[in-house]
Scaffold this motif. Structure first.
Motif, PDB file in Angstrom:
ATOM      1  N   SER A  85       0.825  -1.201   0.000  1.00 53.97           N
ATOM      2  CA  SER A  85       0.000   0.000   0.000  1.00 53.97           C
ATOM      3  C   SER A  85       0.866   1.261   0.000  1.00 53.97           C
ATOM      4  O   SER A  85       0.578   2.221  -0.720  1.00 53.97           O
ATOM      5  CB  SER A  85      -0.918  -0.007   1.216  1.00 53.97           C
ATOM      6  N   SER A 138       0.942   3.990  -3.110  1.00 57.74           N
ATOM      7  CA  SER A 138       0.627   5.406  -2.928  1.00 57.74           C
ATOM      8  C   SER A 138       1.812   6.289  -3.316  1.00 57.74           C
ATOM      9  O   SER A 138       1.623   7.372  -3.883  1.00 57.74           O
ATOM     10  CB  SER A 138       0.192   5.685  -1.494  1.00 57.74           C
ATOM     11  N   SER A 189       1.860   6.517  -7.131  1.00 55.64           N
ATOM     12  CA  SER A 189       0.815   7.440  -7.585  1.00 55.64           C
ATOM     13  C   SER A 189       1.205   8.890  -7.318  1.00 55.64           C
ATOM     14  O   SER A 189       1.033   9.755  -8.179  1.00 55.64           O
ATOM     15  CB  SER A 189      -0.507   7.129  -6.886  1.00 55.64           C
ATOM     16  N   ASP A 190       1.744   9.158  -6.133  1.00 55.45           N
ATOM     17  CA  ASP A 190       2.149  10.522  -5.796  1.00 55.45           C
ATOM     18  C   ASP A 190       3.280  11.017  -6.691  1.00 55.45           C
ATOM     19  O   ASP A 190       3.297  12.183  -7.086  1.00 55.45           O
ATOM     20  CB  ASP A 190       2.579  10.614  -4.335  1.00 55.45           C
ATOM     21  N   PHE A 246      -2.672   3.414  -7.231  1.00 52.54           N
ATOM     22  CA  PHE A 246      -4.009   3.877  -6.895  1.00 52.54           C
ATOM     23  C   PHE A 246      -4.454   4.840  -7.981  1.00 52.54           C
ATOM     24  O   PHE A 246      -3.777   5.828  -8.256  1.00 52.54           O
ATOM     25  CB  PHE A 246      -4.024   4.585  -5.539  1.00 52.54           C
TER      26      PHE A 246
END
Length: 118
Positions: free
Chosen positions: A15, A19, A22-23, A67
């Protein structure tokens, strides 16, 4: 290939990396610890390589690795990845990111790094 566990269990680590990927695609520059940056670099390189192929199969594989959140009203993370980021690196065979080491973090003196797209 060896990987760092980042002192987390499997679900938390996956996870966290999803993230961070994605960031990084959204912001194109992240300040994080060196160990997270090194693991993130491996994931981002693979995701961009998949995005360059532009087939439905590769798009579905990319969905599994990040994500898919909205950046703004018109664009999501995967749309930005497949349109702008993959197009930018179409002629490049790897080495899409750069890690720059910075000063240690105040408080716990963790080694910090900036990861950016080249």
């Amino acid at each position: 290939m060896a990987y760092s566990k980042l002192r987390r269990n499997t679900s938390q680590r996956k996870s966290l990396l999803r993230s961070l990927v994605s960031d990084l695609i959204i912001k194109e520059k992240i300040i994080t610890t060196e160990s997270k940056a090194k693991e993130l670099q491996k994931k981002v390189e693979k995701v961009i390589t998949l995005a360059k192929k532009k087939s439905l199969h590769h798009r579905r594989q990319v969905f599994k690795k990040l994500f898919d959140e909205n950046i703004n009203k018109e664009q999501t993370v995967t749309q930005k990845l497949f349109t702008t980021t993959a197009e930018k690196y179409m002629k490049r065979n790897g080495g899409y990111t750069r890690i720059i080491k910075t000063v240690p973090r105040r408080g716990d003196a963790a080694p910090m790094a900036i990861i950016t797209f080249v």
